[in-house]
Design a protein around this motif. Structure first.
Motif, PDB file in Angstrom:
ATOM      1  N   CYS A 222      22.916  91.139 -27.815  1.00 36.75           N
ATOM      2  CA  CYS A 222      22.894  89.793 -28.399  1.00 36.75           C
ATOM      3  C   CYS A 222      24.261  89.127 -28.272  1.00 36.75           C
ATOM      4  O   CYS A 222      24.364  87.930 -27.988  1.00 36.75           O
TER       5      CYS A 222
ATOM      6  N   GLU B 111      24.758  87.567 -24.990  1.00 37.49           N
ATOM      7  CA  GLU B 111      23.934  86.377 -24.743  1.00 37.49           C
ATOM      8  C   GLU B 111      24.118  85.305 -25.813  1.00 37.49           C
ATOM      9  O   GLU B 111      23.322  84.369 -25.915  1.00 37.49           O
ATOM     10  N   ARG B 112      25.171  85.423 -26.624  1.00 42.52           N
ATOM     11  CA  ARG B 112      25.318  84.521 -27.765  1.00 42.52           C
ATOM     12  C   ARG B 112      25.488  83.057 -27.363  1.00 42.52           C
ATOM     13  O   ARG B 112      25.146  82.158 -28.123  1.00 42.52           O
ATOM     14  N   LYS B 113      25.988  82.811 -26.139  1.00 41.90           N
ATOM     15  CA  LYS B 113      26.197  81.427 -25.699  1.00 41.90           C
ATOM     16  C   LYS B 113      24.873  80.661 -25.557  1.00 41.90           C
ATOM     17  O   LYS B 113      24.872  79.441 -25.466  1.00 41.90           O
ATOM     18  N   GLU B 114      23.766  81.404 -25.544  1.00 41.83           N
ATOM     19  CA  GLU B 114      22.452  80.745 -25.464  1.00 41.83           C
ATOM     20  C   GLU B 114      21.960  80.296 -26.841  1.00 41.83           C
ATOM     21  O   GLU B 114      20.992  79.544 -26.949  1.00 41.83           O
ATOM     22  N   LEU B 115      22.628  80.773 -27.903  1.00 39.88           N
ATOM     23  CA  LEU B 115      22.257  80.363 -29.258  1.00 39.88           C
ATOM     24  C   LEU B 115      22.822  78.983 -29.559  1.00 39.88           C
ATOM     25  O   LEU B 115      23.747  78.510 -28.892  1.00 39.88           O
ATOM     26  N   LYS B 116      22.304  78.357 -30.610  1.00 40.75           N
ATOM     27  CA  LYS B 116      22.839  77.070 -31.031  1.00 40.75           C
ATOM     28  C   LYS B 116      24.279  77.243 -31.516  1.00 40.75           C
ATOM     29  O   LYS B 116      24.656  78.306 -32.007  1.00 40.75           O
TER      30      LYS B 116
ATOM     31  N   GLN C 260      26.416  80.491 -33.094  1.00 39.15           N
ATOM     32  CA  GLN C 260      27.548  81.111 -32.386  1.00 39.15           C
ATOM     33  C   GLN C 260      28.766  81.196 -33.309  1.00 39.15           C
ATOM     34  O   GLN C 260      29.458  82.222 -33.355  1.00 39.15           O
TER      35      GLN C 260
ATOM     36  N   ASP D 196      12.340  81.100 -28.381  1.00 37.90           N
ATOM     37  CA  ASP D 196      13.682  81.633 -28.636  1.00 37.90           C
ATOM     38  C   ASP D 196      14.177  81.303 -30.030  1.00 37.90           C
ATOM     39  O   ASP D 196      15.140  81.914 -30.514  1.00 37.90           O
TER      40      ASP D 196
ATOM     41  N   TYR E 129      15.329  89.431 -30.996  1.00 36.83           N
ATOM     42  CA  TYR E 129      15.752  89.008 -29.648  1.00 36.83           C
ATOM     43  C   TYR E 129      14.724  89.382 -28.586  1.00 36.83           C
ATOM     44  O   TYR E 129      15.055  89.889 -27.520  1.00 36.83           O
TER      45      TYR E 129
END
Length: 311
Positions: A129, A132-137, A141, A243, A267
């Protein structure tokens, strides 16, 4: 009068906090330590409290977050534990969207200040996770970064899901954000519990206030099935998860299987094990701006189809 040790378990949804708490409680019991647990759930139903041994004093805070909406209640619950039991330590398992420093502030109210001492903030981090955190809002983040920044110990969990090079890179990133935090790589939240006892508490620094429920638009939806459901239909349903649903947890029974299963989803990865408990088939969904009506309709339809195919 002795000060009771407070340990705060922090970390985003699905990072492994409850698994670590179970291991800590087993160790404390073997050492004949008298410990209690405060468990906070953002939803109206508690699932993880079933993992706490029956003889462990437990307080539950539901339907909110101890770092903001339930801070006064946290103070009351800790006070009650201190008055009712002769304790060595209290472990607070926060919601996945709590800011650990704001939880800490709630524990240091004038009512509690002379009775407790903050021993540690332990943040669990899902290694995959984190990558891939840059894909979160953006607010999410920031929240995960804050959970890392203010930890005395970071348990970098689920390292079996990443490569050695990725592990090295993540360690470097975490050290740059929190040079004084202790980083412990782990699988299945397995660590030497003794390292928690030997932690050196770090000096607290300024934190960015992130009001989880409002700013992150985090919501929960609770659904109870009245009948066992088709495992195939349920798997098909999980493949449609958007997501914005970060976590599902609860109990479920599948058609043709008498066992009640403890179900976890984080996730995009589902996981279930035998619970050994007779529980309602209740699932708790946690996510961003959940569409309650759509979820309810979809799950009711799933149950109807399961019942009709079973006959």
């Amino acid at each position: 009068m002795k000060n009771v040790e407070i340990n705060i378990l922090s970390g985003f949804l699905g990072s492994g906090k409850t698994t670590l708490l179970q291991k800590i409680l087993e160790k404390e019991q073997r050492g004949r330590k008298k410990v209690a647990v405060v468990m906070n759930e953002i939803g109206q139903v508690s699932i993880d409290s079933d993992s706490v041994p029956k003889n462990t004093p437990l307080k539950e805070l539901l339907n909110g977050c101890v770092c903001c909406t339930l801070s006064d209640q946290l103070e009351v619950q800790i006070s009650e534990l201190l008055n009712q039991y002769d304790l060595d330590a209290i472990y607070i398992e926060t919601t996945g969207i709590a800011h650990p420093i704001e939880v800490l502030d709630s524990c240091l109210s004038p009512l509690l200040a002379e009775k407790v001492r903050i021993h540690s903030i332990i943040t669990l981090l899902d290694a995959a996770c984190w990558m891939e955190r840059k894909e979160l809002k953006i607010p999410l983040q920031k929240l995960i970064a804050e959970q890392v920044k203010h930890a005395d110990m970071i348990v970098l969990n689920k390292i079996d899901c990443i490569s050695r090079n990725s592990l090295k890179r993540i360690k470097e990133e975490l050290l740059s954000m929190n040079p004084r935090g202790k980083i412990i790589p782990a699988e299945f939240a397995s660590i030497d519990i003794g390292t928690i006892k030997n932690l050196q508490k770090k000096e607290r620094v300024e934190h960015e206030k992130i009001h989880a429920v409002q700013h992150l638009h985090m919501k929960t939806y609770v659904h109870t099935f009245l009948h066992p459901i088709s495992e195939k239909l349920f798997r098909d349903f999980l493949r449609t998860m958007p997501d914005t649903i970060y976590r599902i947890k609860g109990y479920i029974r599948f058609t043709g299987n008498p066992d009640t299963l403890l179900f976890q989803y984080a996730y995009g990865m589902p996981f279930h094990t035998k619970s050994g408990l007779k529980m309602n088939n209740t699932l708790v969904f946690i996510g961003d701006d959940l569409d309650h009506d759509n979820l309810q309709e979809t799950l009711c339809n799933l149950e109807d189809r399961s019942v009709s195919t079973a006959h």
